[in-house]
Design a protein around this motif. Structure first.
Motif, short mmCIF file in Angstrom:
data_model
loop_
_atom_site.label_atom_id
_atom_site.label_comp_id
_atom_site.label_asym_id
_atom_site.label_seq_id
_atom_site.Cartn_x
_atom_site.Cartn_y
_atom_site.Cartn_z
N ILE A 146 30.73 36.27 39.34
CA ILE A 146 31.44 36.91 38.22
C ILE A 146 32.80 37.41 38.67
O ILE A 146 33.81 37.23 37.98
N TYR A 147 32.84 38.02 39.86
CA TYR A 147 34.12 38.52 40.40
C TYR A 147 35.10 37.38 40.60
O TYR A 147 36.29 37.50 40.22
N ASP A 148 34.65 36.28 41.17
CA ASP A 148 35.55 35.13 41.42
C ASP A 148 36.07 34.56 40.10
O ASP A 148 37.25 34.18 40.01
N ARG A 149 35.22 34.52 39.10
CA ARG A 149 35.65 33.99 37.79
C ARG A 149 36.70 34.89 37.16
O ARG A 149 37.71 34.41 36.63
N VAL A 150 36.46 36.19 37.21
CA VAL A 150 37.43 37.15 36.67
C VAL A 150 38.73 37.06 37.44
O VAL A 150 39.83 37.07 36.86
N LYS A 151 38.64 36.95 38.76
CA LYS A 151 39.83 36.84 39.61
C LYS A 151 40.62 35.58 39.29
O LYS A 151 41.86 35.61 39.19
N ASN A 152 39.92 34.46 39.11
CA ASN A 152 40.60 33.20 38.79
C ASN A 152 41.28 33.26 37.43
O ASN A 152 42.39 32.75 37.25
N LEU A 153 40.60 33.88 36.46
CA LEU A 153 41.20 34.02 35.13
C LEU A 153 42.46 34.89 35.19
O LEU A 153 43.47 34.57 34.56
N THR A 206 44.38 35.36 37.82
CA THR A 206 45.42 34.61 38.54
C THR A 206 46.05 33.57 37.63
O THR A 206 47.27 33.38 37.63
N HIS A 207 45.19 32.89 36.85
CA HIS A 207 45.70 31.87 35.93
C HIS A 207 46.63 32.48 34.88
O HIS A 207 47.71 31.95 34.59
N ASP A 208 46.21 33.62 34.32
CA ASP A 208 47.04 34.29 33.32
C ASP A 208 48.36 34.76 33.93
O ASP A 208 49.42 34.67 33.28
N ARG A 209 48.31 35.25 35.17
CA ARG A 209 49.53 35.72 35.83
C ARG A 209 50.47 34.56 36.12
O ARG A 209 51.68 34.67 35.93
#
Length: 226
Positions: free
Chosen positions: A198-205, A207-210
Motif C-alpha cells: 500500500i505504501y509503495d502504491r501511494v508513493k508511486n501515485l 511521484t507520478h502526480d508530482r
C-alpha cells in the motif's frame, strides 16, 4: 510470525472481555484492591510528572517517534509504516471494545478515589492510552534496535501505570490494553507485506502526480518564453 501464535492472544483478550462484561470490573478479583493500592500511593513531588505522562505521554511521544523513524528511512521507515498501521488497528479495535464491553470508570463506581486529571466521559475498558503505547512499545521491540525500543518501552509502561495512578482507569483496563496491543502489533508485523505494498502504491501515485505537475510547469514556462 505465525497466526497460531497471534490468534490465541486475541482469544485471551476476547475471553477476558466477556468475563468483564458479565461480572463488571468492580467485581473482578483484585481489581479494586490494586486500584486503591496504586491510586492511593500518590506522592506530591511525582504528581506533576504522572499527570504529564497520563495526559501527553501518548500523542506527544509516539507521533514524533513515528515521524522520526519514517524520516530516518531504511529499516526505520519500515518500522514506522508497521507502527502507523498498528496504531490504526488499535484505534479501531480499542473503540469497538470500549462500546462493546461498556465499563464505567472507577470514579463512577467507587466512593473513594484520588483524581488528578479531569474526568473522561467515555468508557473505561480497555485503556486507550495503554493500548496505543503498548502497540508502540511491542512493535518497536520487534523491529528496531534495543537502544531505541527499550527507553520507549519504559515510557510506555510509565504512561500505562499513570492512568491508574491519576485515578481514571482500572488496573484491568491497562492489562487488557497491553494484551490487545500484543495481538495487534504481531498482526501488523505479519501483514507487513500488505502495508508495504500500500505504501509503495501511494508513493508511486504521489511521484507520478508530482512528475506530471513538473511537466506541466515546464511546458507552461516554454510557452511563456516563446
Amino acid at each position: 510470525m505465525n497466526w497460531r501464535y497471534i490468534l490465541p492472544i486475541y482469544f485471551i483478550y476476547i475471553l477476558l472481555s466477556i468475563i468483564v462484561k458479565l461480572i463488571g470490573e468492580q467485581n473482578f478479583p483484585g481489581n479494586v484492591l490494586l486500584y486503591h493500592a496504586i491510586n492511593s500511593s500518590q506522592v506530591t513531588l511525582l504528581n506533576p510528572i504522572m499527570v504529564f505522562l497520563s495526559e501527553y505521554g501518548r500523542e506527544y511521544v509516539w507521533i514524533p517517534v513515528t515521524a522520526a523513524l519514517f524520516i530516518a528511512g531504511g529499516k526505520y521507515r519500515r518500522a514506522s509504516i508497521i507502527l502507523a498501521s498498528a496504531f490504526v488497528l488499535a484505534i479501531i479495535f480499542g473503540e469497538l471494545s470500549k462500546y462493546a464491553v461498556a465499563q464505567p470508570r472507577p470514579f463512577l463506581v467507587l466512593s473513594t478515589y484520588h483524581l488528578l486529571v479531569p474526568k473522561p466521559h467515555d468508557f473505561s475498558y480497555p485503556s486507550g492510552h495503554a493500548l496505543i503505547v503498548g502497540v508502540g512499545a511491542i512493535t518497536l521491540l520487534l523491529t528496531v534496535p534495543y537502544y531505541i525500543s527499550l527507553p520507549l518501552t519504559a515510557e510506555a509502561i510509565l504512561v500505562s501505570y499513570s492512568r491508574v495512578y491519576v485515578g481514571v482507569h482500572w488496573p484491568l483496563d491497562v492489562l487488557a490494553g497491553w494484551i490487545l496491543a500484543a495481538a495487534i502489533s504481531l498482526t501488523a508485523i505479519k501483514l507487513e507485506w500488505l502495508e508495504m505494498k500500500i505504501y509503495d502504491r501511494v508513493k508511486n501515485l504521489a511521484t507520478h502526480d508530482r512528475n506530471e505537475a513538473n511537466m506541466k510547469e515546464m511546458k507552461k514556462e516554454k510557452r511563456n518564453q516563446s
